[in-house]
Design a protein around this motif. Structure first.
Motif, short mmCIF file in Angstrom:
data_model
loop_
_atom_site.label_atom_id
_atom_site.label_comp_id
_atom_site.label_asym_id
_atom_site.label_seq_id
_atom_site.Cartn_x
_atom_site.Cartn_y
_atom_site.Cartn_z
N GLU A 134 -35.82 -65.31 1.06
CA GLU A 134 -37.15 -65.43 0.24
C GLU A 134 -37.10 -64.95 -1.06
N VAL A 135 -37.31 -65.73 -1.87
CA VAL A 135 -37.20 -65.38 -3.42
C VAL A 135 -38.48 -65.38 -4.35
N ALA A 136 -38.64 -64.40 -4.92
CA ALA A 136 -39.87 -64.00 -5.66
C ALA A 136 -40.20 -65.12 -6.77
N PRO A 137 -41.53 -65.55 -6.78
CA PRO A 137 -42.01 -66.49 -7.87
C PRO A 137 -41.50 -66.40 -9.31
N ALA A 138 -41.69 -64.94 -9.58
CA ALA A 138 -41.24 -64.86 -11.04
C ALA A 138 -39.84 -65.07 -11.45
N LEU A 139 -39.09 -65.17 -10.56
CA LEU A 139 -37.46 -65.56 -10.84
C LEU A 139 -37.47 -67.14 -11.28
N PHE A 140 -38.35 -67.86 -10.67
CA PHE A 140 -38.35 -69.22 -10.86
C PHE A 140 -38.91 -69.52 -12.24
N ASP A 141 -39.96 -68.67 -12.67
CA ASP A 141 -40.43 -68.93 -14.05
C ASP A 141 -39.36 -68.53 -14.92
N LYS A 142 -38.46 -67.57 -14.53
CA LYS A 142 -37.43 -66.96 -15.42
C LYS A 142 -36.43 -68.04 -15.52
N TRP A 143 -36.05 -68.58 -14.56
CA TRP A 143 -34.83 -69.45 -14.45
C TRP A 143 -35.29 -70.85 -15.03
N LYS A 169 -36.90 -71.00 -17.74
CA LYS A 169 -36.84 -70.80 -19.42
C LYS A 169 -35.22 -70.76 -19.78
N ASP A 170 -34.49 -70.28 -18.94
CA ASP A 170 -33.15 -69.74 -19.07
C ASP A 170 -32.46 -71.05 -19.33
N ARG A 171 -31.63 -71.41 -20.47
CA ARG A 171 -30.98 -72.35 -20.82
C ARG A 171 -29.33 -72.25 -19.73
N HIS A 172 -29.27 -71.23 -19.12
CA HIS A 172 -28.17 -71.13 -18.45
C HIS A 172 -28.38 -71.42 -16.94
N SER A 173 -29.69 -71.93 -16.57
CA SER A 173 -30.07 -72.01 -15.47
C SER A 173 -30.55 -73.67 -14.89
N GLU A 174 -30.53 -74.07 -14.04
CA GLU A 174 -31.06 -75.37 -13.80
C GLU A 174 -31.95 -75.51 -12.30
N LEU A 175 -32.89 -76.13 -12.53
CA LEU A 175 -33.78 -76.26 -11.43
C LEU A 175 -34.22 -77.92 -11.25
N ILE A 176 -33.47 -78.73 -10.36
CA ILE A 176 -33.61 -80.07 -10.12
C ILE A 176 -34.09 -80.54 -8.87
N GLY A 177 -35.39 -80.95 -8.86
CA GLY A 177 -35.92 -81.51 -7.52
C GLY A 177 -35.21 -82.69 -7.21
N VAL A 178 -34.95 -82.92 -6.01
CA VAL A 178 -34.33 -84.17 -5.44
C VAL A 178 -34.99 -84.87 -4.28
N ARG A 179 -35.05 -86.29 -4.02
CA ARG A 179 -35.58 -86.91 -2.90
C ARG A 179 -34.75 -88.11 -2.81
N ASP A 180 -34.75 -88.29 -1.33
CA ASP A 180 -34.12 -89.35 -0.69
C ASP A 180 -34.97 -90.75 -0.59
N GLN A 181 -36.04 -90.49 -1.12
CA GLN A 181 -37.09 -91.65 -0.84
C GLN A 181 -37.61 -92.19 -2.37
N SER A 182 -37.99 -93.61 -2.34
CA SER A 182 -38.55 -94.00 -3.53
C SER A 182 -39.58 -94.96 -3.05
#
Length: 207
Positions: free
Chosen positions: A167-176, A178-191
């Motif tokens: 379980e990962v703290a919400p604040a870390l996702f806000d940090k990532w 804004k961080d140019r060395h991190s990536e957060l990409i949502g993916v779906r297999d539906q259209s």
């Protein structure tokens, strides 16, 4: 992970090699075993797809080629939609649709590598390079703003975190976000019209 959600909890081993080489193709890294980015890997999943492990098993040494049968089979398993996420709120809303997961690339630090209790509050300590993980849902644990922690799964086996999850703290996702060395990409297999699916409950977590 998408197959795990779609099937309601069945573990299906997709080809690690095929996904790696697809990512390298779009990162222009094909030919040397120097990793791949999340952006390149997601583009590979969108344009080339994924195949089962037995069609392109991981070899003892690096190769730049997947069998033609694997490439053909992968065309039937394409990621249909993806979005770059920039904050915890973006991540929470994406997961709340029940239609996909989030692929992340972050700096792998001691606070992650040494985790044994399945709860991560901060990113600190020695940096061991970059690492890719998946975020698949949220749990009952909340921060001081009432925001739910997000559920991450890792590829380091059941000895990491709590049965391979944390379980990962919400604040870390806000940090990532804004961080140019991190990536957060949502993916779906539906259209088109999405059909929400219930993310399976993971053993030992307060999901």
């Amino acid at each position: 992970v998408l197959a795990y959600i779609q099937s309601g909890g069945t573990v299906i081993q997709y080809s690690r090699l095929f996904g790696y080489l697809a990512g390298q193709t779009f990162d222009n890294l094909l030919g040397s075993d120097n990793g791949a980015t999340i952006t390149g890997s997601v583009r590979g999943a969108v344009e080339m797809g994924s195949c089962l492990e037995d069609l392109s098993p991981y070899p003892q040494s690096y190769t730049r080629n997947s069998p033609s049968a694997a490439k053909e089979a992968a065309k039937s398993r394409l990621v249909k939609s993806h979005s770059v996420l920039k904050s915890y709120d973006d991540c929470y809303k994406w997961l709340a649709t029940g239609t996909g997961d989030i692929e992340i690339g972050i700096s792998w630090t001691a606070s992650f590598a040494d985790n044994k209790d399945g709860v991560i509050e901060q990113q600190s300590g020695q940096v061991y390079g970059g690492h890719a993980l998946a975020v698949v849902g949220y749990t009952k644990r909340v921060d001081n703003q009432g925001r739910k922690y997000l559920l991450m799964i890792n590829s380091h086996g059941e000895g990491w975190g709590k049965m391979g999850r944390a379980e990962v703290a919400p604040a870390l996702f806000d940090k990532w976000g804004k961080d140019r060395h991190s990536e957060l990409i949502g993916v779906r297999d539906q259209s088109g019209d999405f059909v929400p699916r219930k993310v399976p409950t993971y053993v030992g977590m307060v999901a």
